[in-house]
Design a protein around this motif. Sequence first.
Motif, short mmCIF file in Angstrom:
data_model
loop_
_atom_site.label_atom_id
_atom_site.label_comp_id
_atom_site.label_asym_id
_atom_site.label_seq_id
_atom_site.Cartn_x
_atom_site.Cartn_y
_atom_site.Cartn_z
N LYS A 151 0.84 -1.21 0.00
CA LYS A 151 0.00 0.00 0.00
C LYS A 151 0.87 1.25 0.00
O LYS A 151 0.56 2.24 -0.71
CB LYS A 151 -0.92 -0.01 1.21
N ALA A 152 1.95 1.24 0.78
CA ALA A 152 2.83 2.41 0.85
C ALA A 152 3.51 2.66 -0.49
O ALA A 152 3.59 3.81 -0.96
CB ALA A 152 3.89 2.20 1.94
N LYS A 153 3.95 1.59 -1.14
CA LYS A 153 4.60 1.76 -2.44
C LYS A 153 3.60 2.19 -3.52
O LYS A 153 3.94 2.97 -4.42
CB LYS A 153 5.32 0.47 -2.84
N GLU A 154 2.39 1.72 -3.41
CA GLU A 154 1.35 2.17 -4.33
C GLU A 154 1.08 3.66 -4.15
O GLU A 154 0.90 4.41 -5.13
CB GLU A 154 0.06 1.37 -4.09
N SER A 155 1.09 4.11 -2.89
CA SER A 155 0.90 5.53 -2.61
C SER A 155 2.04 6.36 -3.18
O SER A 155 1.83 7.45 -3.74
CB SER A 155 0.80 5.76 -1.10
N LEU A 156 3.26 5.86 -3.03
CA LEU A 156 4.41 6.56 -3.60
C LEU A 156 4.30 6.65 -5.11
O LEU A 156 4.56 7.71 -5.70
CB LEU A 156 5.72 5.86 -3.19
N GLU A 157 3.91 5.57 -5.74
CA GLU A 157 3.78 5.57 -7.20
C GLU A 157 2.75 6.61 -7.64
O GLU A 157 2.96 7.34 -8.62
CB GLU A 157 3.37 4.18 -7.69
N THR A 158 1.66 6.71 -6.92
CA THR A 158 0.61 7.68 -7.25
C THR A 158 1.12 9.11 -7.12
O THR A 158 0.89 9.95 -8.01
CB THR A 158 -0.61 7.48 -6.34
N VAL A 159 1.81 9.41 -6.04
CA VAL A 159 2.29 10.79 -5.84
C VAL A 159 3.44 11.09 -6.79
O VAL A 159 3.58 12.24 -7.25
CB VAL A 159 2.65 11.06 -4.36
N TYR A 160 4.27 10.10 -7.12
CA TYR A 160 5.31 10.32 -8.12
C TYR A 160 4.69 10.79 -9.44
O TYR A 160 5.18 11.72 -10.09
CB TYR A 160 6.09 9.04 -8.40
N ARG A 161 3.62 10.12 -9.83
CA ARG A 161 2.96 10.45 -11.10
C ARG A 161 2.44 11.89 -11.07
O ARG A 161 2.60 12.65 -12.02
CB ARG A 161 1.82 9.46 -11.35
N TRP A 162 1.83 12.25 -9.96
CA TRP A 162 1.29 13.61 -9.81
C TRP A 162 2.41 14.64 -9.81
O TRP A 162 2.33 15.67 -10.49
CB TRP A 162 0.46 13.69 -8.53
N LEU A 163 3.46 14.38 -9.04
CA LEU A 163 4.57 15.32 -8.95
C LEU A 163 5.27 15.49 -10.28
O LEU A 163 5.72 16.59 -10.62
CB LEU A 163 5.57 14.86 -7.89
N ASP A 164 5.38 14.44 -11.05
CA ASP A 164 6.04 14.53 -12.34
C ASP A 164 5.34 15.54 -13.24
O ASP A 164 5.99 16.29 -13.98
CB ASP A 164 6.07 13.15 -13.01
N THR A 165 4.04 15.59 -13.16
CA THR A 165 3.27 16.58 -13.93
C THR A 165 3.43 17.98 -13.34
O THR A 165 3.64 18.96 -14.07
CB THR A 165 1.78 16.20 -13.94
N GLU A 166 3.37 18.08 -12.02
CA GLU A 166 3.47 19.38 -11.36
C GLU A 166 4.83 20.03 -11.58
O GLU A 166 4.95 21.26 -11.59
CB GLU A 166 3.23 19.22 -9.85
N LEU A 167 5.87 19.22 -11.76
CA LEU A 167 7.24 19.73 -11.87
C LEU A 167 7.71 19.81 -13.32
O LEU A 167 8.91 19.91 -13.58
CB LEU A 167 8.18 18.83 -11.06
N ALA A 168 6.78 19.80 -14.23
CA ALA A 168 7.12 19.77 -15.65
C ALA A 168 7.88 21.01 -16.11
O ALA A 168 8.58 20.98 -17.13
CB ALA A 168 5.86 19.58 -16.49
N GLY A 169 7.75 22.10 -15.37
CA GLY A 169 8.41 23.34 -15.78
C GLY A 169 9.88 23.42 -15.43
O GLY A 169 10.56 24.38 -15.80
N GLY A 170 10.41 22.44 -14.71
CA GLY A 170 11.79 22.51 -14.27
C GLY A 170 11.94 23.45 -13.09
O GLY A 170 10.96 23.95 -12.54
#
Length: 217
Positions: free
Chosen positions: A128-147
């Motif tokens: 469950k913890a790793k699934e949560s990390l995967e979910t937030v990684y995906r979200w952060l990758d989009t949020e940080l698209a500007g560098g």
Amino acid sequence: MLIYYGHPFSSYTWKALIALYEKELPFDYRVIGPDTPQHGDELRARWPVGKFPLLVDGDTALFEASIIIEHLDALAPEPRLIPADRDAALRVRLLDRVFDNHVMTPMQEVVADALRGPEHHLQIIVDKAKESLETVYRWLDTELAGGGWATPYGFTLADCAAAPSLFYADWVHEIAPAYANLRAYRARLLAHPSVRRCVEDARPYRPFFPLGAPDRD
């Protein structure tokens, strides 16, 4: 002089320590450990829960890393880590909570499972913890698209939170190459002088990482 209680391998110690380094404030760093039991006694005398970091400024004792950083911003306004503008500050504080609650917390759940030992291992918690990390990684990758940093407002409280959380989270559940923006952000953080200093100070303690520290970073 400020007194700071923590440990070089502690993620939340890093978070406030990065702010201290950013502001170049002098402080007495009292490491908590078996070689310095008096520091633990001093810490518990001011905060009975005994968790660190703890900052002592005169008669004021402050715990919780985000609160410590807010105090440091009032004490030494430059470089500012929480913007004065309301909307900008709100965005910074939001990302701060994301990194603490949605990256640091699941990372620590996996580490806690390893510390309990194989006889008390609960795979469901780890999954469950790793699934949560995967979910937030995906979200952060989009949020940080500007560098750049976590927000458009320079290096802030959000980046102080991001550095230790992403450093250790990537050890627990590696950030996949598909999340190129997030991987690049983590690399920028680890190259930043105040963060790099924390990484190097913690290096001697890597054998204590219960999952085995990877041969990188």
